[in-house]
Design a protein around this motif. Structure first.
Motif, short mmCIF file in Angstrom:
data_model
loop_
_atom_site.label_atom_id
_atom_site.label_comp_id
_atom_site.label_asym_id
_atom_site.label_seq_id
_atom_site.Cartn_x
_atom_site.Cartn_y
_atom_site.Cartn_z
N ALA A 101 0.86 -1.18 0.00
CA ALA A 101 0.00 0.00 0.00
C ALA A 101 0.90 1.23 0.00
O ALA A 101 1.77 1.36 0.86
CB ALA A 101 -0.91 0.00 1.23
N LEU A 102 0.70 2.11 -0.98
CA LEU A 102 1.50 3.34 -1.08
C LEU A 102 0.71 4.50 -0.51
O LEU A 102 -0.38 4.82 -0.98
CB LEU A 102 1.86 3.61 -2.54
CG LEU A 102 2.53 4.95 -2.85
CD1 LEU A 102 3.84 5.10 -2.08
CD2 LEU A 102 2.76 5.10 -4.35
N LEU A 103 1.27 5.15 0.51
CA LEU A 103 0.60 6.27 1.17
C LEU A 103 1.39 7.55 0.96
O LEU A 103 2.60 7.60 1.21
CB LEU A 103 0.45 5.99 2.67
CG LEU A 103 -0.23 4.68 3.07
CD1 LEU A 103 -0.39 4.61 4.59
CD2 LEU A 103 -1.58 4.51 2.39
N ASP A 104 0.69 8.58 0.51
CA ASP A 104 1.29 9.90 0.31
C ASP A 104 1.17 10.68 1.62
O ASP A 104 0.06 10.90 2.11
CB ASP A 104 0.54 10.62 -0.81
CG ASP A 104 1.21 11.94 -1.21
OD1 ASP A 104 1.85 12.57 -0.36
OD2 ASP A 104 1.05 12.35 -2.38
N PRO A 105 2.27 11.13 2.20
CA PRO A 105 2.22 11.83 3.49
C PRO A 105 1.48 13.16 3.42
O PRO A 105 1.03 13.67 4.45
CB PRO A 105 3.69 12.05 3.85
CG PRO A 105 4.40 12.00 2.54
CD PRO A 105 3.66 11.00 1.71
N ASP A 106 1.35 13.75 2.22
CA ASP A 106 0.60 14.99 2.10
C ASP A 106 -0.91 14.75 2.07
O ASP A 106 -1.70 15.68 2.25
CB ASP A 106 1.01 15.74 0.84
CG ASP A 106 2.44 16.26 0.92
OD1 ASP A 106 2.88 16.57 2.05
OD2 ASP A 106 3.11 16.34 -0.11
N PHE A 119 -2.44 11.60 3.60
CA PHE A 119 -2.88 10.86 4.78
C PHE A 119 -2.42 11.56 6.05
O PHE A 119 -1.33 11.31 6.58
CB PHE A 119 -2.38 9.42 4.71
CG PHE A 119 -3.10 8.61 3.69
CD1 PHE A 119 -4.35 8.05 3.96
CD2 PHE A 119 -2.56 8.42 2.42
CE1 PHE A 119 -5.03 7.31 3.02
CE2 PHE A 119 -3.23 7.68 1.46
CZ PHE A 119 -4.48 7.13 1.76
N THR A 120 -3.28 12.46 6.52
CA THR A 120 -3.03 13.20 7.75
C THR A 120 -4.31 13.16 8.59
O THR A 120 -5.38 12.82 8.10
CB THR A 120 -2.66 14.67 7.46
OG1 THR A 120 -3.74 15.28 6.72
CG2 THR A 120 -1.38 14.76 6.63
N GLY A 121 -4.19 13.50 9.86
CA GLY A 121 -5.36 13.62 10.73
C GLY A 121 -6.22 12.36 10.77
O GLY A 121 -5.72 11.25 10.92
N ILE A 141 -6.06 4.71 -5.29
CA ILE A 141 -7.42 4.24 -4.99
C ILE A 141 -7.68 4.22 -3.49
O ILE A 141 -8.82 4.39 -3.04
CB ILE A 141 -7.64 2.84 -5.59
CG1 ILE A 141 -9.10 2.40 -5.46
CG2 ILE A 141 -6.71 1.81 -4.95
CD1 ILE A 141 -10.06 3.25 -6.24
N LEU A 142 -6.64 4.07 -2.68
CA LEU A 142 -6.82 4.01 -1.23
C LEU A 142 -7.19 5.36 -0.64
O LEU A 142 -7.67 5.44 0.49
CB LEU A 142 -5.55 3.47 -0.56
CG LEU A 142 -5.10 2.08 -0.99
CD1 LEU A 142 -3.85 1.68 -0.21
CD2 LEU A 142 -6.20 1.06 -0.79
N GLU A 143 -6.96 6.43 -1.40
CA GLU A 143 -7.32 7.77 -0.92
C GLU A 143 -8.83 7.96 -0.90
O GLU A 143 -9.34 8.73 -0.10
CB GLU A 143 -6.66 8.83 -1.80
CG GLU A 143 -5.13 8.78 -1.73
CD GLU A 143 -4.48 9.75 -2.69
OE1 GLU A 143 -5.20 10.60 -3.27
OE2 GLU A 143 -3.24 9.66 -2.90
#
Length: 244
Positions: free
Chosen positions: A20-25, A27-29, A226-228
């Motif tokens: 799973a690739l998560l963008d730090p900008d 995935f917050t809060g 897609i995970l966003e």
């Protein structure tokens, strides 16, 4: 066991892998808390962390992931400023499909001493940007053109060159938010010629697309965009991986 040794071991026994690739900008809060809980329930093999822009929340994201998850967190930085030492491993990517020296070696020089001092596990990775049907963040930021999706021989030769230069993995990427994923034909052709792990990502939004990439020869499939919007899809993707 190191992340790379885990990948090699899994390939040796025919086990396919999911990241799973998560963008730090992004995935917050509350969104970060939600995805961490989902990943805890439906654990992929790895979590990749990175993006094409600032990554100001990189440390926060990695910290939240490592506090809850037991799976490896792998840094997938878009530039030298995104390097942080707290991840389990670093995909040290060189954009070999482009001709911009900044992303072939320049950013690596900028981060070299920090990486050395961190003692993080380094996985040198040849990164090939493939045309996914729209201008991706990687294409825009790096100012490089992707390999046309129908130029399979170019992708194969570029991947081979990466291996011959000593890279330890090949990453075929259609780009964040791609309309079309890397084709099964290109994946199969590259896999047939290389002897190092093949990572495939970009534009994979459905289980059918994931299944196609795995069947064609991808060792590790990365899902991110897609995970966003539909983070629960990780459960469906995990089911496909388990089938293999």
């Amino acid at each position: 066991m190191s992340v790379y040794k885990t990948i090699i071991r899994n390939i040796s026994v025919g086990k396919k892998m999911l990241a799973a690739l998560l963008d730090p900008d992004v995935f917050t809060g509350e969104r970060l808390k939600n995805i961490v809980e989902i990943l805890r329930c439906y654990q992929p093999d790895f979590v990749f962390v990175g993006g094409s822009t600032s990554g100001v929340s990189m440390e926060t994201l990695i910290g939240e992931l490592k506090n809850v998850l037991s799976i490896p967190v792998v840094l997938f930085p878009g530039n030298a400023s995104q390097f942080v030492p707290s991840a389990d491993a670093l995909l040290n990517i060189s954009l070999v499909s482009g001709r911009n020296p900044e992303y072939l070696i320049g950013q690596h020089v900028a981060a070299a001493m920090a990486i050395k001092n961190s003692r993080i596990e380094i996985i040198p990775t040849a990164y090939l940007l493939i045309d996914g049907g729209r201008v991706s963040s990687t294409e825009y930021i790096s100012n490089t053109r992707p390999v046309p999706s129908d130029r399979i021989s170019i992708a194969v030769s570029t991947a081979l060159a990466g291996e011959q230069l000593g890279m330890r993995a090949i990453y075929l990427e259609a780009g964040s938010g791609a309309k079309n994923p890397v084709s099964a034909q290109m994946i199969a052709a590259v896999k047939q010629q290389i002897s190092i792990p093949l990572i495939v990502g970009g534009g994979i939004h459905t289980v059918e697309q994931l299944d196609s990439a795995i069947s064609a020869g991808a060792d590790l499939v990365v899902v991110g965009n897609i995970l966003e919007t539909e983070p629960q899809k990780i459960a469906e993707f995990k089911d496909i991986i388990v089938k293999y």
